[in-house]
Write a protein that holds these residues in place. Structure first.
Motif, short mmCIF file in Angstrom:
data_model
loop_
_atom_site.label_atom_id
_atom_site.label_comp_id
_atom_site.label_asym_id
_atom_site.label_seq_id
_atom_site.Cartn_x
_atom_site.Cartn_y
_atom_site.Cartn_z
N MET A 70 0.81 -1.21 0.00
CA MET A 70 0.00 0.00 0.00
C MET A 70 0.86 1.27 0.00
O MET A 70 0.47 2.30 -0.56
CB MET A 70 -0.94 -0.05 1.21
CG MET A 70 -1.75 1.20 1.45
SD MET A 70 -0.98 2.24 2.72
CE MET A 70 -1.08 1.17 4.16
N LEU A 71 2.03 1.21 0.61
CA LEU A 71 2.93 2.38 0.67
C LEU A 71 3.86 2.48 -0.52
O LEU A 71 4.78 3.30 -0.53
CB LEU A 71 3.75 2.33 1.97
CG LEU A 71 2.94 2.43 3.26
CD1 LEU A 71 3.85 2.33 4.47
CD2 LEU A 71 2.15 3.73 3.32
N LEU A 72 3.63 1.64 -1.53
CA LEU A 72 4.38 1.67 -2.79
C LEU A 72 5.88 1.43 -2.61
O LEU A 72 6.69 1.81 -3.46
CB LEU A 72 4.16 3.02 -3.51
CG LEU A 72 2.70 3.40 -3.78
CD1 LEU A 72 2.63 4.73 -4.52
CD2 LEU A 72 1.99 2.32 -4.58
N GLY A 73 6.26 0.80 -1.50
CA GLY A 73 7.66 0.46 -1.28
C GLY A 73 8.54 1.63 -0.89
O GLY A 73 9.75 1.46 -0.72
N ILE A 74 7.96 2.81 -0.69
CA ILE A 74 8.78 4.01 -0.47
C ILE A 74 9.55 3.96 0.86
O ILE A 74 10.77 4.19 0.88
CB ILE A 74 7.91 5.27 -0.59
CG1 ILE A 74 7.47 5.43 -2.05
CG2 ILE A 74 8.66 6.52 -0.12
CD1 ILE A 74 6.49 6.55 -2.29
N PRO A 75 8.91 3.68 2.01
CA PRO A 75 9.70 3.60 3.25
C PRO A 75 10.77 2.52 3.21
O PRO A 75 11.78 2.62 3.91
CB PRO A 75 8.65 3.31 4.33
CG PRO A 75 7.36 3.80 3.76
CD PRO A 75 7.47 3.52 2.28
N GLY A 76 10.57 1.49 2.39
CA GLY A 76 11.56 0.42 2.30
C GLY A 76 12.88 0.84 1.69
O GLY A 76 13.87 0.10 1.77
N THR A 77 12.91 2.01 1.05
CA THR A 77 14.17 2.51 0.48
C THR A 77 15.10 3.10 1.54
O THR A 77 16.27 3.35 1.25
CB THR A 77 13.90 3.58 -0.59
OG1 THR A 77 13.27 4.71 0.01
CG2 THR A 77 13.00 3.03 -1.69
N LEU A 78 14.58 3.33 2.73
CA LEU A 78 15.38 4.01 3.76
C LEU A 78 16.68 3.27 4.10
O LEU A 78 17.75 3.91 4.16
CB LEU A 78 14.53 4.22 5.02
CG LEU A 78 13.44 5.29 4.92
CD1 LEU A 78 12.50 5.22 6.13
CD2 LEU A 78 14.05 6.68 4.81
N PRO A 79 16.66 1.95 4.34
CA PRO A 79 17.94 1.29 4.69
C PRO A 79 19.01 1.41 3.61
O PRO A 79 20.20 1.38 3.92
CB PRO A 79 17.52 -0.18 4.89
CG PRO A 79 16.09 -0.12 5.26
CD PRO A 79 15.53 1.02 4.45
N TRP A 100 5.53 12.56 4.48
CA TRP A 100 4.26 13.11 3.97
C TRP A 100 3.62 12.14 2.97
O TRP A 100 2.40 11.95 2.97
CB TRP A 100 4.47 14.48 3.34
CG TRP A 100 4.53 15.59 4.34
CD1 TRP A 100 5.60 16.38 4.64
CD2 TRP A 100 3.47 16.01 5.21
NE1 TRP A 100 5.28 17.28 5.64
CE2 TRP A 100 3.97 17.06 6.01
CE3 TRP A 100 2.15 15.60 5.40
CZ2 TRP A 100 3.20 17.72 6.96
CZ3 TRP A 100 1.38 16.25 6.36
CH2 TRP A 100 1.91 17.30 7.12
N VAL A 101 4.43 11.54 2.11
CA VAL A 101 3.88 10.56 1.16
C VAL A 101 3.31 9.36 1.91
O VAL A 101 2.22 8.86 1.58
CB VAL A 101 4.98 10.12 0.17
CG1 VAL A 101 4.49 8.95 -0.67
CG2 VAL A 101 5.38 11.28 -0.74
N THR A 102 4.01 8.90 2.95
CA THR A 102 3.54 7.76 3.73
C THR A 102 2.21 8.07 4.41
O THR A 102 1.28 7.26 4.41
CB THR A 102 4.59 7.37 4.77
OG1 THR A 102 5.81 7.00 4.11
CG2 THR A 102 4.12 6.21 5.63
N ILE A 103 2.12 9.26 5.01
CA ILE A 103 0.87 9.66 5.67
C ILE A 103 -0.27 9.71 4.67
O ILE A 103 -1.39 9.24 4.93
CB ILE A 103 1.05 11.02 6.37
CG1 ILE A 103 2.01 10.88 7.56
CG2 ILE A 103 -0.30 11.57 6.85
CD1 ILE A 103 2.40 12.20 8.19
#
Length: 498
Positions: A70-79, A100-103
């Protein structure tokens, strides 16, 4: 050249845990945490009938697996990218935009569940459920979004101890609250809210660490090029999103096909899922451990890769994969020896099908664990789309085999299909890795085949582990060379920072 303000030693923040310390803490926490999870799973099976156990399994998996998709993999790029932007002094604008995108995405999904509860009730449980239960799943998704974003941040900053504490607190809190709720007669909806409460409680240590250390980050006086940031992150995020989507569909496909295609009424098929869940309680511990190992390794492998130490990444990942295969196979063999007593006494002899299917379940869970660790190589090489390809091929095989075998063999057919599909996935992943420099050799073949020896019985599996460890010259050499390397390479470096 970027003008990045430098902090004094007293102001510096987020000093990285060494990989040795991080692994030690993670393993210690994992033993306790997974022990609690194991205890919790046993009591859930004892306090609930098998149909409700099946419903809980579907609700929990939906909450935890839908989030990265659902979050399009965006937070997963952090590491992968936090260290790059931290050094540049641009971590704050990066995180602000991603937050902001995650929210926004989380809010859209939550509103969708609130507006269409009947659809989501059918999607998760095959049949409409009470509004309260579906709404609790929506709240669970929000809680996991918050937890995962904070967890990804502290992991990316190599605060491994804090990340381990977060998972530990979540496990302890959910065990206490969940078992207390069921003991006093609570139902499935309250159990979901118990999970939500535990998840939010576990977020507190990570938030405290981030708030305390954020002011000490280096800050660049150069303007932040948001467009360039998105151009670099989005291909990685897209590959990660596709991988999460396919892997989650893959992980749930057998259970959904049991619900939809196995002969019998809704209660019988949900009970079959509950039986399947019981047979996965112990094997899934291995996947959980492999996921934590993979998460801890990723930032360190990325740092070595960008420093040009690519061959060391390959060789040490090969050693970790062999160690994981041997350790997991031996552990599974011991568990198989003890499992008849466990199912008869602890689970009150109510899950005979789960016991019968456990050897196959162990094999494919170990293969999933090896793939979880091994795919780190493709992600650090920024070739993650090939992980998606490997999982996509396996998903097609899994659905096709389930379609054929479920009507013929029932629950056993679903497990056979999943076993074969995971073998295909592991082989496809090795081929993809070989395209980008990872050597296919005898050691890789041995560590891949080793788990399958459990199908011949636990003692055969143990014997094969011993033979593999002492009979391979290259592996014996690793014992000496690898120990020396780890001691020298993984001790804390002077002035190391995340």
């Amino acid at each position: 050249m970027s003008d990045v303000s430098q902090k004094t030693d007293s102001e510096s923040s987020f000093v990285a845990d060494s990989l040795a310390i991080g692994m030690a803490v993670m393993l210690a926490m994992t033993v306790i945490q997974r022990g609690l999870g194991f205890f919790r799973g046993i009591w859930f099976c004892r306090l609930l009938d098998d149909a409700v156990v099946g419903q809980w399994s579907m609700a929990y998996d939906f909450i935890t697996m839908i989030t990265p998709v659902m979050l399009l993999g965006i937070p997963g790029t952090l590491p992968r990218y936090v260290e790059h932007y931290r050094v540049q002094g641009h971590l704050t604008p990066l995180v602000r935009r991603m937050l902001w995108v995650t929210i926004g995405l989380g809010t859209i999904f939550f509103v969708g569940i609130m507006l269409f509860p009947d659809f989501f009730g059918w999607l998760v449980f095959l049949q409409p459920q009470s509004m309260a239960l579906v709404y609790s799943i929506g709240a669970g998704v929000v809680a996991i979004v918050i937890f995962n974003f904070v967890y990804q941040m502290v992991s990316a900053l190599r605060q491994v101890r804090v990340a381990s504490i977060m998972q530990f607190v979540q496990s302890v809190s959910f065990t206490v609250i969940g078992i207390a709720w069921l003991t006093f007669g609570g139902g499935l909806t309250g159990l979901v809210y118990a999970f939500i409460a535990a998840t939010l409680i576990a977020t507190v240590p990570g938030l405290h660490t981030l708030v305390r250390g954020w002011a000490g980050l280096p800050v660049s006086q150069d303007s932040f090029d948001a467009l360039s940031m998105w151009r670099r992150l989005m291909p990685y995020a897209a590959a990660l999103w596709a991988m999460n989507l396919l892997s989650n569909v893959f992980a749930l496909s057998d259970r959904y096909m049991i619900l939809h295609m196995m002969p019998g009424d809704d209660t019988a098929t949900q009970a079959a899922v509950g039986q399947y869940h019981s047979g996965r309680i112990i094997p899934m511990l291995l996947i959980s451990l492999a996921t934590m190992i993979s998460g801890v390794l990723m930032p360190y492998l990325a740092a070595d890769w960008e420093a040009g130490r690519k061959e060391k990444v390959r060789e040490n990942l090969r050693r970790i994969l062999f160690a994981a295969s041997g350790f997991f196979t031996a552990g599974a063999a011991v568990a198989m020896v003890m499992s008849p007593w466990f199912f008869e006494v602890i689970l009150e002899n109510r899950y005979a099908a789960g016991l019968q299917l456990m050897p196959m379940t162990f094999v494919f869970c170990i293969w999933v664990s090896l793939a979880t660790i091994g795919q780190d190589y493709l992600w650090v090489a920024e070739k993650g789309k090939w992980v998606t390809v490997a999982i996509g091929v396996a998903l097609i095989v899994n659905v096709a085999l389930n379609y054929v075998l479920l009507p013929m063999l029932g629950l056993e057919g679903a497990v056979v299909a999943t076993l074969v599909a995971n073998g295909v996935m592991l082989g496809s992943l090795w081929l993809a890795m070989s395209r980008f420099g990872f050597r296919l050799d005898l050691t890789l073949l041995i560590l891949s085949v080793l788990p399958a020896t459990l199908l011949a019985g636990p003692w055969i599996g143990l014997a094969c582990v011993v033979i593999a460890c002492v009979g391979n010259v290259e592996i014996r050499g690793w014992c000496d060379e690898g120990a020396t390397y780890l001691i020298q390479r993984l001790r804390p470096q002077p002035g190391s920072a995340a």
